[in-house]
Write an enzyme that holds these catalytic residues in place. Structure first.
Site, PDB file in Angstrom:
ATOM      1  CE  LYS A   1       7.430   2.871  -5.444  1.00 49.84           C
ATOM      2  NZ  LYS A   1       5.990   2.632  -5.344  1.00 49.84           N
TER       3      LYS A   1
HETATM    4  O1  G3P Z   1       3.330   3.613  -3.993  1.00 44.74           O
HETATM    5  C1  G3P Z   1       3.490   3.582  -2.622  1.00 44.74           C
HETATM    6  C2  G3P Z   1       2.450   4.321  -1.836  1.00 44.74           C
HETATM    7  O2  G3P Z   1       1.853   5.316  -2.589  1.00 44.74           O
HETATM    8  C3  G3P Z   1       1.516   3.438  -1.065  1.00 44.74           C
HETATM    9  O3  G3P Z   1       0.372   4.094  -0.612  1.00 44.74           O
HETATM   10  O4  G3P Z   1      -1.931   4.071   0.254  1.00 44.74           O
HETATM   11  O5  G3P Z   1      -0.546   1.974   0.359  1.00 44.74           O
HETATM   12  O6  G3P Z   1      -0.030   3.914   1.845  1.00 44.74           O
HETATM   13  P1  G3P Z   1      -0.577   3.466   0.529  1.00 44.74           P
END
Ligand code: G3P
Length: 223
Positions: free
Chosen positions: A86
């Site tokens: 990533k």
């Molecule tokens: O993996 C990255 C992403 O899914 C993060 O999600 O909930 O932290 O905005 P969030």
């Protein structure tokens, strides 16, 4: 549409894999932080996740300069054949994506918030782009519209980079992703568990079981 789990929690991944619904996993430094202090090293957790997941596992670099991104990416890629690196959407990140593509190491370009970023990541050779729909919704924008626009652009140019919908908050994100034709959605475990639910399903099942008592008062199944 492939379903990935957005977690670094090994128990959630085991449960999701047992359900037969999990095609891969995405992790990030914030998700890793939730597992810190539970007695296992970061490296052991990532190795276990790579072992138990029946598909790609995205693991994020934390360097922000090209040279150190590459060093971290190469270390991650040695942990397992299903590791995907990533890389954040920055200029150094784009350069790292190009170099990793040349080495045939798959990249998931993360922190994508508009279609321009997605197109640049694709041109650099990313295997996946991760637009964060929930965080766009959080600031009053329509995250799913960005998915729609990325899909249009990728179709326009025959781009094979996969759209991985991230920062998912609810089943509506799942539904709209499927209608648009996103390749992958990554879900927190609590959203995955909500997907099969419908109040009419619960109500219908309760009625069936109630009626069944007229056939078999103790609820047993006499066949
Ligand atoms: O993996 C990255 C992403 O899914 C993060 O999600 O909930 O932290 O905005 P969030």
């Amino acid at each position: 549409m492939k379903i990935f789990l957005d977690t670094s929690n090994v128990e959630e991944i085991k449960q999701g894999v047992d359900l037969g619904l999990v095609d891969g996993v995405t992790t990030n430094p914030s998700l890793a932080a939730r597992e810190a202090g539970k007695g296992k090293s970061f490296q052991d957790i990532i190795k276990e996740i790579l072992n138990i997941t029946p598909g790609p596992v995205s693991v994020e670099v934390v360097a922000t300069d090209y040279d150190n991104m590459m060093k971290q990416a190469l270390k991650i890629s040695q942990l397992g054949a299903n590791a995907v690196i990533k890389i954040p959407m920055t200029l150094d990140g784009l350069k790292a994506i190009k170099s990793l593509k040349e080495k045939r190491i798959p990249v998931n370009c993360t922190l994508i918030f508009n279609p321009i970023q997605a197109l640049l990541a694709a041109k650099s050779g990313a295997e996946y782009v991760s637009p964060f729909v929930g965080r766009l919704d959080d600031i009053g924008e329509d995250g799913m519209q960005v998915i729609d626009e990325i899909k249009t652009i990728f179709v326009n140019y025959g781009i094979s980079t996969k759209i991985l919908v991230a920062s998912v908050r609810n089943p509506i994100h799942f539904l709209r992703s499927a209608i648009i034709g996103a390749d992958v959605i990554t879900l927190p475990f609590d959203v995955l568990k909500k997907l099969p639910s419908h109040p009419k399903t619960d109500e219908g099942l309760a009625r069936f079981l109630d009626d069944w008592k007229k056939v078999s008062p103790d609820g047993s199944f006499p066949l």
